[in-house]
Design an enzyme around this catalytic site. Structure first.
Site, PDB file in Angstrom:
ATOM      1  CG  ASP A 169       1.175  -1.631   8.394  1.00  0.00           C
ATOM      2  OD1 ASP A 169       0.462  -0.611   8.356  1.00  0.00           O
ATOM      3  OD2 ASP A 169       0.757  -2.771   8.096  1.00  0.00           O
ATOM      4  CD  GLU A 214       6.491  -7.196  -1.783  1.00  0.00           C
ATOM      5  OE1 GLU A 214       6.434  -8.234  -1.086  1.00  0.00           O
ATOM      6  OE2 GLU A 214       6.411  -6.046  -1.288  1.00  0.00           O
ATOM      7  CB  ALA A 228      -0.944  -0.020   1.204  1.00  0.00           C
ATOM      8  CB  ALA A 229       3.092   2.820   2.481  1.00  0.00           C
ATOM      9  CB  SER A 251      -0.962  -2.754  -5.259  1.00  0.00           C
ATOM     10  OG  SER A 251       0.110  -1.882  -5.477  1.00  0.00           O
ATOM     11  CB  CYS A 281      -7.629  -4.900   5.908  1.00  0.00           C
ATOM     12  SG  CYS A 281      -6.491  -3.650   6.535  1.00  0.00           S
ATOM     13  NE  ARG A 341      -1.732   2.755 -13.833  1.00  0.00           N
ATOM     14  CZ  ARG A 341      -2.458   1.733 -14.236  1.00  0.00           C
ATOM     15  NH1 ARG A 341      -1.865   0.560 -14.443  1.00  0.00           N
ATOM     16  NH2 ARG A 341      -3.758   1.845 -14.440  1.00  0.00           N
ATOM     17  CD1 TRP A 393     -32.985  13.425  21.395  1.00  0.00           C
ATOM     18  CD2 TRP A 393     -30.906  14.226  21.244  1.00  0.00           C
ATOM     19  NE1 TRP A 393     -33.046  14.760  21.685  1.00  0.00           N
ATOM     20  CE2 TRP A 393     -31.779  15.294  21.602  1.00  0.00           C
ATOM     21  CE3 TRP A 393     -29.545  14.517  21.096  1.00  0.00           C
ATOM     22  CZ2 TRP A 393     -31.347  16.592  21.820  1.00  0.00           C
ATOM     23  CZ3 TRP A 393     -29.110  15.811  21.299  1.00  0.00           C
ATOM     24  CH2 TRP A 393     -29.991  16.838  21.657  1.00  0.00           C
TER      25      TRP A 393
END
Length: 465
Positions: free
Chosen positions: A295, A41, A17-18, A47, A51, A78, A446
């Site tokens: 993380d 990696e 992710a990061a 990617s 979770c 890309r 409420w």
């Protein structure tokens, strides 16, 4: 003699992710003619949603590839040179280079960088116990880990599982294994599951787990993993000081630690939780051309003002966006977190944000606590479900400090109200005037969070008892 380069090179360590968010954002800002991006990696996948692994193991997600947001081939198309199954083994800060090893062949190469991004993630905590490395004992942090666990489940004849630890991963994996038809025992050294909650709220989770058929063993610490044939055979039980719990598979759900061995060896600054320390731009403190996110870092808690380690994909992706913007020539900041997280056990939803009672005490804060019982919808509307809200407010000022919610449908995402209020440093008195959406199918007149805020405001205004 060094070879000059006409374009900058960014090296990224970590392909999830990061790391890949940073690489992708930097590529959006600068093309291949201006910026070369090389990413390493060590695993088989890039990617992906870690979770989502418990839901894949449990069968809610039908295929592994549904958890993958972007494949290595898509990244390469890309203009990102993503090198899979390649592990970085050393960071040479002085000379601006990293050493990487091909996992398959063992071949090693050095790659220089102008800018470095460290996104090495976290690793499951594996206690130093006899038998912990036996076949059938699994930590679950990466897709490779999830696949290894599924392979074990497919090859195992028995249907008994022991989960060691009752944090988010432990609770979610216990449910996943129940869904696969296993008899599940959770060995938890805490007084209640979900130590991210206060024990009184964790008790509600405990009851829900038992209702699902999970055997909860609290106040018990695993001391040994028992096997046959001197430890070379698959696991057969998990032992505590008081008992042995038969197991054909063991899952470690104790939690994770920042994966920062590389950074530590390179002399980069680590915090008290073992994570890298960065500034608001996610630049590693004291190092102009090194960034870190995900993380493996510690972040500022906006409520307590202290650094903490929180391993969540939401933060990792935001860190990556900030880092990619900065290494790509722009400017962005990550201000911090309030500690929001949600999970579930069957149809019981669990949410928290801000400080627990022990967090508030550790931060030296004086506080008041209220607990309210409400419902997810108007009480007369069909299928209105119970909900418990616990709220902490600072004594005298009334500043909101934390909220925990446990309930059925519609409970978990209500914590977002409190997360915004915490970020805005609102008081519980100010919260009572929030203009929240209302209709009988969605909420009582409420909202439960506002009921708690009203009660907290009254307690704060009365002053210390």
């Amino acid at each position: 003699m060094s070879v000059s380069r006409t374009r900058e090179r960014v090296v990224v360590i970590g392909g999830d992710a990061a790391g890949m968010s940073a690489a992708s954002q930097a590529r959006r800002l600068k093309g291949p003619d201006e910026l070369e991006i090389v990413a390493f990696e060590r695993g088989h996948f890039s990617s992906y949603s870690a979770c989502g692994i418990p839901y894949w193991v449990g069968g809610d997600v039908t295929a592994r590839d549904r958890l993958i947001a972007r494949t290595p081939e898509e990244h390469r198309a890309r203009g990102i040179d993503l090198r899979m199954r390649t592990e970085v083994t050393e960071i040479d800060v002085e000379r601006g280079r990293v050493r990487a090893r091909d996992v398959e062949s063992g071949a090693e190469t050095w790659t220089s960088y102008d800018k470095l991004v460290i996104a090495t993630g976290a690793r499951p905590i594996r206690p130093d116990l006899p038998g912990i490395d036996a076949p059938g004992v699994h930590g679950v942090q990466t897709l490779d880990d999830g696949q290894a666990l599924l392979d074990t489940l497919a090859a195992t004849r028995g249907r008994r599982a022991v989960v060691v630890g009752a944090g988010y991963i432990g609770v979610e994996m216990a449910e996943a294994l129940i869904n696969r038809g296993y008899e599940v025992t959770v060995v938890n050294r805490g007084s209640e599951p979900m130590a991210t909650l206060d024990p009184d709220m964790g008790r509600l989770v405990h009851l829900a787990m038992e209702g699902l058929g999970i055997t909860m063993v609290n106040d018990a610490e695993a001391t040994k993993v028992l096997t046959g044939d001197g430890g070379t055979s698959p696991v057969r039980a998990v032992a505590t000081d008081a008992a042995e719990y038969p197991a054909d598979v063991v899952v470690l759900g104790i939690g994770v630690r920042p994966e920062t061995a590389l950074a530590k060896a390179a002399g980069l600054p680590l915090g008290e939780h073992g994570g890298l320390l960065t500034d608001l731009a996610m630049r590693v403190r004291g190092h102009e051309n090194i960034w870190a996110g995900g993380d493996c870092v510690e972040v500022l808690d906006l409520v307590s003002g202290r650094e903490r380690h929180i391993a969540l994909g939401t933060h990792a992706n935001k860190h990556g966006q900030v880092i990619g913007t900065n290494v790509g020539g722009g400017y962005a900041m990550f201000p911090g977190v309030v500690g929001t997280a949600v999970s579930k056990v069957c149809n019981l939803e669990i949410a928290r944000t801000g400080l627990r009672e022990k967090d508030a005490r550790r931060a030296g804060l004086q506080y008041e606590v209220v607990v309210v019982e409400s419902t997810s919808r108007a009480g007369y509307y069909p299928n209105a479900a119970p909900m418990t809200v616990k709220m902490l407010a600072e004594r005298r000022t009334g500043r909101l400090l934390g909220v925990q919610i446990v309930g059925r449908e519609g409970a978990a995402k209500r914590v977002d109200i409190a997360a915004v209020a915490l970020t805005a440093r609102m008081t519980v008195q100010e919260m009572t005037a929030l203009d929240l959406g209302y209709a009988p199918p969605f909420s009582p007149v409420w909202d439960p969070v506002l009921v708690a805020a009203r009660k907290a405001a009254v307690v704060v205004e009365k002053g210390p008892r």
